[in-house]
Design an enzyme around this catalytic site. Structure first.
Site, mmCIF file in Angstrom:
data_model
loop_
_atom_site.group_PDB
_atom_site.id
_atom_site.type_symbol
_atom_site.label_atom_id
_atom_site.label_comp_id
_atom_site.label_asym_id
_atom_site.label_seq_id
_atom_site.Cartn_x
_atom_site.Cartn_y
_atom_site.Cartn_z
ATOM 1 N N LYS A 119 3.915 10.338 -1.187
ATOM 2 C CA LYS A 119 5.001 11.139 -0.607
ATOM 3 C C LYS A 119 4.874 12.613 -0.997
ATOM 4 C CE LYS A 119 10.052 11.672 -0.733
ATOM 5 N NZ LYS A 119 10.262 11.819 0.723
ATOM 6 N N SER A 135 -6.055 -1.994 -4.338
ATOM 7 C CA SER A 135 -5.504 -3.343 -4.225
ATOM 8 C C SER A 135 -6.411 -4.273 -5.026
ATOM 9 C CB SER A 135 -5.378 -3.767 -2.759
ATOM 10 O OG SER A 135 -6.644 -3.918 -2.162
ATOM 11 N N VAL A 180 -13.202 -6.352 -12.738
ATOM 12 C CA VAL A 180 -13.922 -5.179 -13.231
ATOM 13 C C VAL A 180 -13.696 -5.074 -14.737
ATOM 14 C CG1 VAL A 180 -14.179 -2.672 -13.060
ATOM 15 C CG2 VAL A 180 -13.621 -4.007 -11.021
#
Length: 242
Positions: A119, A135, A180
């Site tokens: 935003k 994600s 990861v």
């Protein structure tokens, strides 16, 4: 936009004090960018900045605070790319056993933090710029006790597609990462962590788990390739095909 350099471009990495975000900050700085990292921890921020090249900047930012996010982008001014890798650890737990307040809190950083950052960043992004959110494969292949984590990941991916249309020509993408090796796993004792990583690696086509530098390389690709938007780039060693 150059396909090989980020020279003189301004990049903000929220979640840039460790793991995938810090690796992305290093890669972007090596490609010539001016990098600002943001983290909720002043200690982690200072440690990260000590290892980054001279000229990199850092701002303590609590993503729960709209005022903090506003202050971050007022400090940065115009920018070219926003990378959002921030996220609290999401402990597994069945929805039935999770208080609703705790369930809502799981979305505070990964989803609402990303929404707040976009935003206030979007009006300052220069032509040719991009936004990349984060994600995870959990949204496509959830496990028991991970329904809320899956919901958060898929919400981010829906947000990316909507924002790609809404903010065009600013490009908006996401990295859908598999497992990861980041400090988020450090709470697991080393012997168990090694065993867990070995088990998770066996579930991929590459027989490995990811390294932060591989995620960073994907982020640089999304910054530099001006023909990619609305894309969820999966970097998972083939987990979803295994």
């Amino acid at each position: 936009m150059s396909e090989s350099t980020l020279t003189e471009q301004q990049i903000v990495v929220i979640g840039g004090s460790s793991g995938m975000g810090l690796a992305t900050a290093h890669a972007a700085a090596a490609a010539g960018a001016a990098v600002t990292i943001a983290s909720s921890s002043k200690e982690r921020l200072n440690t990260a900045l000590a290892g980054l090249p001279d000229g990199c900047d850092g701002v303590v930012t609590d993503l729960h605070s709209e005022d903090d996010v506003i202050a971050l982008f007022e400090h940065v001014g115009e920018l070219d790319h926003l990378v959002f890798t921030a996220g609290d650890a999401a402990p597994p737990g069945r929805l039935q056993d999770t208080p609703l307040a705790a369930a809502r809190a799981l979305f505070d950083v990964r989803l609402w933090g990303a929404i707040t950052a976009v935003k206030y960043a979007a009006p300052r992004i220069r032509p040719g710029g991009s936004i990349a959110l984060t994600s995870g494969t959990i949204g496509v292949r959830p496990a028991p006790g991970r329904a809320l984590a899956a919901a958060s990941a898929t919400a981010v991916e829906g947000l990316v597609r909507g924002l790609a249309v809404e903010l065009a020509p600013i490009r908006v993408n996401a990295i859908r990462s598999g497992t990861v090796r980041t400090p988020m796993w450090d709470g697991i004792p080393e012997p168990q962590r090694t065993e867990l990583f070995a088990t998770l690696a066996q579930r991929t086509l590459t027989g490995t788990i990811g390294e932060p530098e591989q995620i960073a390389a994907a982020h640089l690709h999304l910054m530099q390739n001006s023909f990619v938007t609305g894309t969820i780039l999966t970097v998972d060693g083939g987990l979803l095909l295994a």
